[in-house]
Design a protein around this motif. Structure first.
Motif, PDB file in Angstrom:
ATOM      1  N   TYR A 211       0.792  -1.229   0.000  1.00 50.16           N
ATOM      2  CA  TYR A 211       0.000   0.000   0.000  1.00 50.16           C
ATOM      3  C   TYR A 211       0.830   1.288   0.000  1.00 50.16           C
ATOM      4  O   TYR A 211       0.280   2.359  -0.240  1.00 50.16           O
ATOM      5  CB  TYR A 211      -0.915   0.037   1.235  1.00 50.16           C
ATOM      6  N   GLY A 212       2.114   1.194   0.341  1.00 48.46           N
ATOM      7  CA  GLY A 212       2.940   2.395   0.413  1.00 48.46           C
ATOM      8  C   GLY A 212       3.024   2.914   1.842  1.00 48.46           C
ATOM      9  O   GLY A 212       2.127   2.685   2.661  1.00 48.46           O
ATOM     10  N   ASN A 213       4.097   3.614   2.128  1.00 50.09           N
ATOM     11  CA  ASN A 213       4.391   4.060   3.487  1.00 50.09           C
ATOM     12  C   ASN A 213       3.383   5.068   4.034  1.00 50.09           C
ATOM     13  O   ASN A 213       3.151   5.122   5.236  1.00 50.09           O
ATOM     14  CB  ASN A 213       5.808   4.641   3.552  1.00 50.09           C
ATOM     15  N   ASP A 214       2.788   5.872   3.165  1.00 46.00           N
ATOM     16  CA  ASP A 214       1.868   6.917   3.631  1.00 46.00           C
ATOM     17  C   ASP A 214       0.396   6.533   3.481  1.00 46.00           C
ATOM     18  O   ASP A 214      -0.485   7.373   3.592  1.00 46.00           O
ATOM     19  CB  ASP A 214       2.138   8.215   2.865  1.00 46.00           C
ATOM     20  N   SER A 215       0.123   5.266   3.263  1.00 47.39           N
ATOM     21  CA  SER A 215      -1.244   4.798   3.026  1.00 47.39           C
ATOM     22  C   SER A 215      -2.062   4.784   4.313  1.00 47.39           C
ATOM     23  O   SER A 215      -1.512   4.719   5.416  1.00 47.39           O
ATOM     24  CB  SER A 215      -1.208   3.387   2.436  1.00 47.39           C
ATOM     25  N   PRO A 216      -3.391   4.817   4.190  1.00 43.14           N
ATOM     26  CA  PRO A 216      -4.253   4.671   5.372  1.00 43.14           C
ATOM     27  C   PRO A 216      -4.011   3.348   6.101  1.00 43.14           C
ATOM     28  O   PRO A 216      -4.075   3.292   7.332  1.00 43.14           O
ATOM     29  CB  PRO A 216      -5.664   4.725   4.793  1.00 43.14           C
ATOM     30  N   GLU A 217      -3.707   2.297   5.349  1.00 40.22           N
ATOM     31  CA  GLU A 217      -3.435   1.000   5.975  1.00 40.22           C
ATOM     32  C   GLU A 217      -2.195   1.065   6.866  1.00 40.22           C
ATOM     33  O   GLU A 217      -2.188   0.519   7.973  1.00 40.22           O
ATOM     34  CB  GLU A 217      -3.240  -0.078   4.886  1.00 40.22           C
ATOM     35  N   MET A 218      -1.148   1.743   6.372  1.00 42.07           N
ATOM     36  CA  MET A 218       0.067   1.885   7.178  1.00 42.07           C
ATOM     37  C   MET A 218      -0.189   2.788   8.391  1.00 42.07           C
ATOM     38  O   MET A 218       0.299   2.508   9.490  1.00 42.07           O
ATOM     39  CB  MET A 218       1.223   2.461   6.347  1.00 42.07           C
ATOM     40  N   GLN A 219      -0.942   3.829   8.197  1.00 38.51           N
ATOM     41  CA  GLN A 219      -1.242   4.726   9.315  1.00 38.51           C
ATOM     42  C   GLN A 219      -2.016   3.996  10.408  1.00 38.51           C
ATOM     43  O   GLN A 219      -1.773   4.188  11.601  1.00 38.51           O
ATOM     44  CB  GLN A 219      -2.009   5.968   8.831  1.00 38.51           C
ATOM     45  N   ALA A 220      -2.938   3.141  10.001  1.00 32.23           N
ATOM     46  CA  ALA A 220      -3.707   2.348  10.975  1.00 32.23           C
ATOM     47  C   ALA A 220      -2.788   1.368  11.713  1.00 32.23           C
ATOM     48  O   ALA A 220      -2.913   1.188  12.931  1.00 32.23           O
ATOM     49  CB  ALA A 220      -4.833   1.593  10.264  1.00 32.23           C
ATOM     50  N   LEU A 221      -1.864   0.753  10.991  1.00 30.21           N
ATOM     51  CA  LEU A 221      -0.919  -0.165  11.632  1.00 30.21           C
ATOM     52  C   LEU A 221      -0.043   0.578  12.630  1.00 30.21           C
ATOM     53  O   LEU A 221       0.151   0.118  13.757  1.00 30.21           O
ATOM     54  CB  LEU A 221      -0.046  -0.864  10.586  1.00 30.21           C
ATOM     55  N   TRP A 222       0.483   1.736  12.242  1.00 27.74           N
ATOM     56  CA  TRP A 222       1.325   2.526  13.158  1.00 27.74           C
ATOM     57  C   TRP A 222       0.550   2.891  14.422  1.00 27.74           C
ATOM     58  O   TRP A 222       1.086   2.811  15.531  1.00 27.74           O
ATOM     59  CB  TRP A 222       1.845   3.802  12.478  1.00 27.74           C
ATOM     60  N   GLN A 223      -0.703   3.284  14.264  1.00 25.59           N
ATOM     61  CA  GLN A 223      -1.519   3.660  15.424  1.00 25.59           C
ATOM     62  C   GLN A 223      -1.752   2.474  16.343  1.00 25.59           C
ATOM     63  O   GLN A 223      -1.608   2.578  17.562  1.00 25.59           O
ATOM     64  CB  GLN A 223      -2.853   4.266  14.977  1.00 25.59           C
ATOM     65  N   GLU A 224      -2.103   1.338  15.769  1.00 20.29           N
ATOM     66  CA  GLU A 224      -2.331   0.140  16.577  1.00 20.29           C
ATOM     67  C   GLU A 224      -1.042  -0.269  17.300  1.00 20.29           C
ATOM     68  O   GLU A 224      -1.064  -0.635  18.476  1.00 20.29           O
ATOM     69  CB  GLU A 224      -2.829  -1.002  15.686  1.00 20.29           C
ATOM     70  N   MET A 225       0.082  -0.172  16.607  1.00 18.03           N
ATOM     71  CA  MET A 225       1.360  -0.525  17.206  1.00 18.03           C
ATOM     72  C   MET A 225       1.704   0.412  18.364  1.00 18.03           C
ATOM     73  O   MET A 225       2.191  -0.031  19.401  1.00 18.03           O
ATOM     74  CB  MET A 225       2.457  -0.484  16.142  1.00 18.03           C
ATOM     75  N   ARG A 226       1.449   1.714  18.192  1.00 20.08           N
ATOM     76  CA  ARG A 226       1.708   2.676  19.277  1.00 20.08           C
ATOM     77  C   ARG A 226       0.889   2.347  20.522  1.00 20.08           C
ATOM     78  O   ARG A 226       1.384   2.422  21.642  1.00 20.08           O
ATOM     79  CB  ARG A 226       1.408   4.104  18.813  1.00 20.08           C
ATOM     80  N   GLU A 227      -0.374   1.985  20.328  1.00 23.08           N
ATOM     81  CA  GLU A 227      -1.240   1.650  21.462  1.00 23.08           C
ATOM     82  C   GLU A 227      -0.751   0.404  22.193  1.00 23.08           C
ATOM     83  O   GLU A 227      -0.686   0.383  23.427  1.00 23.08           O
ATOM     84  CB  GLU A 227      -2.682   1.474  20.976  1.00 23.08           C
ATOM     85  N   ILE A 228      -0.397  -0.619  21.450  1.00 22.62           N
ATOM     86  CA  ILE A 228       0.113  -1.854  22.065  1.00 22.62           C
ATOM     87  C   ILE A 228       1.450  -1.595  22.753  1.00 22.62           C
ATOM     88  O   ILE A 228       1.684  -2.047  23.880  1.00 22.62           O
ATOM     89  CB  ILE A 228       0.225  -2.976  21.005  1.00 22.62           C
ATOM     90  N   ASP A 229       2.324  -0.853  22.076  1.00 24.67           N
ATOM     91  CA  ASP A 229       3.631  -0.527  22.663  1.00 24.67           C
ATOM     92  C   ASP A 229       3.475   0.233  23.977  1.00 24.67           C
ATOM     93  O   ASP A 229       4.219  -0.011  24.933  1.00 24.67           O
ATOM     94  CB  ASP A 229       4.474   0.309  21.700  1.00 24.67           C
ATOM     95  N   GLU A 230       2.523   1.132  24.042  1.00 23.99           N
ATOM     96  CA  GLU A 230       2.303   1.921  25.263  1.00 23.99           C
ATOM     97  C   GLU A 230       1.860   1.028  26.423  1.00 23.99           C
ATOM     98  O   GLU A 230       2.371   1.159  27.543  1.00 23.99           O
ATOM     99  CB  GLU A 230       1.270   3.025  25.002  1.00 23.99           C
ATOM    100  N   GLU A 231       0.944   0.117  26.163  1.00 28.71           N
ATOM    101  CA  GLU A 231       0.508  -0.818  27.209  1.00 28.71           C
ATOM    102  C   GLU A 231       1.660  -1.687  27.679  1.00 28.71           C
ATOM    103  O   GLU A 231       1.866  -1.875  28.886  1.00 28.71           O
ATOM    104  CB  GLU A 231      -0.616  -1.721  26.674  1.00 28.71           C
ATOM    105  N   ASN A 232       2.405  -2.233  26.722  1.00 26.78           N
ATOM    106  CA  ASN A 232       3.543  -3.088  27.070  1.00 26.78           C
ATOM    107  C   ASN A 232       4.604  -2.315  27.835  1.00 26.78           C
ATOM    108  O   ASN A 232       5.197  -2.837  28.786  1.00 26.78           O
ATOM    109  CB  ASN A 232       4.144  -3.710  25.805  1.00 26.78           C
TER     110      ASN A 232
END
Length: 165
Positions: free
Chosen positions: A12-33
């Protein structure tokens, strides 16, 4: 989560909505961990292999290793504990090398072991963060039980030609 990065970037490319959603989900999980691992370290010290087993020890390392640059002081705080654990066989020396390189990179300094890549915004390609005394990087990597740099960067689709000595 991080294993999803490359396939999604390619599709999808680095600036795609799919990548943005993945980055957001990863940030949330990383914060909990991060909160859980910091609480554990504060109460018990670095979670070494004999305390929690090699897999959980490695997981704790990864949580601290993936703290974002704006919170680098957390990584800097726990780096001495990881260093002590690695020196005592309670953590992998390669983990220490990775975290030392990340802290150096976050502080705008050359890395020692060549473990950190950065995105070149002009080319859109990953490249190595600068390496101090690059002619001896593979000697340092070997001391930390790491493979040669050329083999390491192949996993990221890069080619590395060591400097001539």
């Amino acid at each position: 989560m991080r294993r999803k990065i490359a396939p999604l970037q390619e599709k999808y490319g680095n600036d795609s909505p799919e990548m943005q959603a993945l980055w957001q989900e990863m940030r949330e999980i990383d914060e909990e961990n991060k909160k859980a691992v910091i609480a554990m370290i504060e109460e018990h010290g670095w979670p070494g292999k004999s305390m929690v087993g090699p897999q959980a020890s490695s997981a704790a390392f990864l949580v601290i290793q993936h703290i974002p640059q704006e919170e680098k002081e957390i990584m800097e705080k726990y780096l001495p504990l990881l260093r002590e654990a690695a020196n005592n066989g309670e953590a992998e020396k390669s983990q220490l090398a990775l975290m030392e390189d990340r802290v150096l990179m976050y502080n705008g300094k050359p890395q020692l072991y060549g473990s950190q890549l950065k995105m070149n915004n002009e080319t859109g390609q990953y490249e190595l963060h600068p390496i101090e005394d690059e002619a001896n990087v593979d000697k340092r990597r070997e001391e930390m039980d790491m493979e040669p740099l050329a083999d390491y960067v192949k996993r990221f689709g890069l080619e590395y030609n060591p400097p001539k000595q």
